[in-house]
Motif scaffolding. Structure first.
Motif, PDB file in Angstrom:
ATOM      1  N   CYS A  80       0.832  -1.213   0.000  1.00 26.61           N
ATOM      2  CA  CYS A  80       0.000   0.000   0.000  1.00 26.61           C
ATOM      3  C   CYS A  80       0.863   1.257   0.000  1.00 26.61           C
ATOM      4  O   CYS A  80       0.517   2.261  -0.642  1.00 26.61           O
ATOM      5  N   ILE A  81       2.000   1.196   0.668  1.00 25.95           N
ATOM      6  CA  ILE A  81       2.898   2.354   0.706  1.00 25.95           C
ATOM      7  C   ILE A  81       3.594   2.527  -0.641  1.00 25.95           C
ATOM      8  O   ILE A  81       3.753   3.644  -1.137  1.00 25.95           O
ATOM      9  N   MET A  82       3.989   1.415  -1.256  1.00 19.88           N
ATOM     10  CA  MET A  82       4.605   1.495  -2.585  1.00 19.88           C
ATOM     11  C   MET A  82       3.613   2.042  -3.611  1.00 19.88           C
ATOM     12  O   MET A  82       3.985   2.835  -4.480  1.00 19.88           O
ATOM     13  N   SER A  83       2.367   1.641  -3.507  1.00 22.50           N
ATOM     14  CA  SER A  83       1.335   2.159  -4.414  1.00 22.50           C
ATOM     15  C   SER A  83       1.202   3.677  -4.248  1.00 22.50           C
ATOM     16  O   SER A  83       1.111   4.414  -5.234  1.00 22.50           O
ATOM     17  N   HIS A 108       4.370   5.357  -5.773  1.00 23.02           N
ATOM     18  CA  HIS A 108       4.293   5.426  -7.239  1.00 23.02           C
ATOM     19  C   HIS A 108       3.294   6.510  -7.661  1.00 23.02           C
ATOM     20  O   HIS A 108       3.556   7.277  -8.590  1.00 23.02           O
ATOM     21  N   SER A 109       2.175   6.569  -6.965  1.00 21.64           N
ATOM     22  CA  SER A 109       1.147   7.553  -7.289  1.00 21.64           C
ATOM     23  C   SER A 109       1.653   8.978  -7.075  1.00 21.64           C
ATOM     24  O   SER A 109       1.393   9.860  -7.893  1.00 21.64           O
ATOM     25  N   LEU A 110       2.359   9.196  -5.975  1.00 20.92           N
ATOM     26  CA  LEU A 110       2.887  10.529  -5.681  1.00 20.92           C
ATOM     27  C   LEU A 110       3.869  10.971  -6.757  1.00 20.92           C
ATOM     28  O   LEU A 110       3.795  12.094  -7.248  1.00 20.92           O
ATOM     29  N   ILE A 130      11.500   7.378 -12.693  1.00 16.53           N
ATOM     30  CA  ILE A 130      11.161   6.807 -13.999  1.00 16.53           C
ATOM     31  C   ILE A 130      10.434   5.481 -13.817  1.00 16.53           C
ATOM     32  O   ILE A 130       9.397   5.223 -14.441  1.00 16.53           O
ATOM     33  N   HIS A 131      10.949   4.636 -12.922  1.00 14.91           N
ATOM     34  CA  HIS A 131      10.321   3.340 -12.652  1.00 14.91           C
ATOM     35  C   HIS A 131       8.912   3.522 -12.090  1.00 14.91           C
ATOM     36  O   HIS A 131       7.976   2.814 -12.490  1.00 14.91           O
ATOM     37  N   SER A 132       8.747   4.461 -11.170  1.00 16.43           N
ATOM     38  CA  SER A 132       7.426   4.701 -10.574  1.00 16.43           C
ATOM     39  C   SER A 132       6.411   5.156 -11.612  1.00 16.43           C
ATOM     40  O   SER A 132       5.257   4.717 -11.597  1.00 16.43           O
ATOM     41  N   ILE A 133       6.835   6.019 -12.517  1.00 11.52           N
ATOM     42  CA  ILE A 133       5.926   6.516 -13.552  1.00 11.52           C
ATOM     43  C   ILE A 133       5.497   5.373 -14.461  1.00 11.52           C
ATOM     44  O   ILE A 133       4.305   5.215 -14.763  1.00 11.52           O
ATOM     45  N   LYS A 134       6.458   4.549 -14.876  1.00 10.82           N
ATOM     46  CA  LYS A 134       6.137   3.398 -15.739  1.00 10.82           C
ATOM     47  C   LYS A 134       5.232   2.413 -15.006  1.00 10.82           C
ATOM     48  O   LYS A 134       4.259   1.915 -15.568  1.00 10.82           O
ATOM     49  N   THR A 135       5.555   2.149 -13.751  1.00  7.41           N
ATOM     50  CA  THR A 135       4.764   1.207 -12.956  1.00  7.41           C
ATOM     51  C   THR A 135       3.343   1.712 -12.774  1.00  7.41           C
ATOM     52  O   THR A 135       2.378   0.957 -12.901  1.00  7.41           O
ATOM     53  N   PHE A 136       3.186   3.003 -12.491  1.00 10.37           N
ATOM     54  CA  PHE A 136       1.850   3.578 -12.322  1.00 10.37           C
ATOM     55  C   PHE A 136       1.036   3.403 -13.594  1.00 10.37           C
ATOM     56  O   PHE A 136      -0.133   3.009 -13.555  1.00 10.37           O
ATOM     57  N   LYS A 137       1.640   3.682 -14.742  1.00 13.92           N
ATOM     58  CA  LYS A 137       0.928   3.549 -16.020  1.00 13.92           C
ATOM     59  C   LYS A 137       0.516   2.096 -16.273  1.00 13.92           C
ATOM     60  O   LYS A 137      -0.598   1.840 -16.749  1.00 13.92           O
ATOM     61  N   TYR A 182      -4.538  -2.323 -15.379  1.00 12.08           N
ATOM     62  CA  TYR A 182      -5.072  -3.539 -14.774  1.00 12.08           C
ATOM     63  C   TYR A 182      -5.789  -3.353 -13.446  1.00 12.08           C
ATOM     64  O   TYR A 182      -6.533  -4.222 -13.024  1.00 12.08           O
ATOM     65  N   ASP A 183      -5.552  -2.250 -12.772  1.00 12.31           N
ATOM     66  CA  ASP A 183      -6.046  -2.087 -11.405  1.00 12.31           C
ATOM     67  C   ASP A 183      -7.000  -0.890 -11.313  1.00 12.31           C
ATOM     68  O   ASP A 183      -6.628   0.242 -11.633  1.00 12.31           O
ATOM     69  N   GLU A 184      -8.203  -1.139 -10.859  1.00  9.88           N
ATOM     70  CA  GLU A 184      -9.212  -0.079 -10.746  1.00  9.88           C
ATOM     71  C   GLU A 184      -8.812   0.979  -9.720  1.00  9.88           C
ATOM     72  O   GLU A 184      -9.132   2.152  -9.887  1.00  9.88           O
ATOM     73  N   ASP A 185      -8.102   0.597  -8.659  1.00  9.63           N
ATOM     74  CA  ASP A 185      -7.669   1.573  -7.657  1.00  9.63           C
ATOM     75  C   ASP A 185      -6.769   2.647  -8.274  1.00  9.63           C
ATOM     76  O   ASP A 185      -6.898   3.832  -7.972  1.00  9.63           O
ATOM     77  N   PHE A 186      -5.867   2.237  -9.138  1.00  8.88           N
ATOM     78  CA  PHE A 186      -4.973   3.190  -9.786  1.00  8.88           C
ATOM     79  C   PHE A 186      -5.731   4.062 -10.783  1.00  8.88           C
ATOM     80  O   PHE A 186      -5.471   5.256 -10.896  1.00  8.88           O
ATOM     81  N   ARG A 187      -6.665   3.470 -11.514  1.00 10.25           N
ATOM     82  CA  ARG A 187      -7.477   4.261 -12.448  1.00 10.25           C
ATOM     83  C   ARG A 187      -8.309   5.294 -11.689  1.00 10.25           C
ATOM     84  O   ARG A 187      -8.443   6.436 -12.114  1.00 10.25           O
TER      85      ARG A 187
END
Length: 140
Positions: free
Chosen positions: A40-43, A46-48, A75-82, A87-92
């Motif tokens: 949850c913290i990594m999510s 990445h979002s921040l 760079i990794h966080s931006i790619k991971t977020f995209k 695939y994940d509704e929480d991120f959308r």
């Protein structure tokens, strides 16, 4: 490589984005800026980083300095977020929240002011004058 000096608006941008991210992901700001590897913290982290990069007025190095990491982590966080957005509704859902906040803040950012002048129906000479005043006020 971490940036030695940050733009004036960088910390303000972080203070605006961090509470939104923490509220959405239900985490503590110190955890997000810390080194915990909980999902949850990594999510939230990445979002921040994606949120900060979305404004377009901070470099990857500036974002790295603000979030206690290296520019390659940004760079990794931006790619991971995209990828997670696919695939994940929480991120959308977070991306929709983020887009609403960016629209509200757009008129106050330098990029927002520039876009507003460029999109205006004023003559080219008037646009040039307006852009000069924007940059002069920004450099004060």
């Amino acid at each position: 490589m971490k940036s030695e000096t940050l733009p004036r608006h960088a910390r303000t941008r972080l203070l605006k984005c961090l509470p939104i991210v923490c509220t959405y992901w239900r985490v503590n700001p110190t955890e997000v800026l810390g080194s915990s590897r909980k999902q949850c913290i990594m999510s939230a982290r990445h979002s921040l980083r994606f949120f900060l990069s979305n404004y377009g007025d901070l470099t990857l190095s500036d974002i790295a300095t603000l979030t206690n990491c290296d520019h390659s982590n940004v760079i990794h966080s931006i790619k991971t977020f995209k990828i997670f957005c696919e695939y994940d509704e929480d991120f959308r859902a977070f991306k929709r929240v983020m887009n609403r906040e960016c629209i509200k803040d757009e008129d106050y950012s330098l990029n927002g002011k520039i876009r507003k002048v460029i999109k205006s129906t004023a003559s080219i000479t008037k646009k040039v004058e307006l852009l000069k005043t924007i940059f002069q006020n920004e450099n004060k």
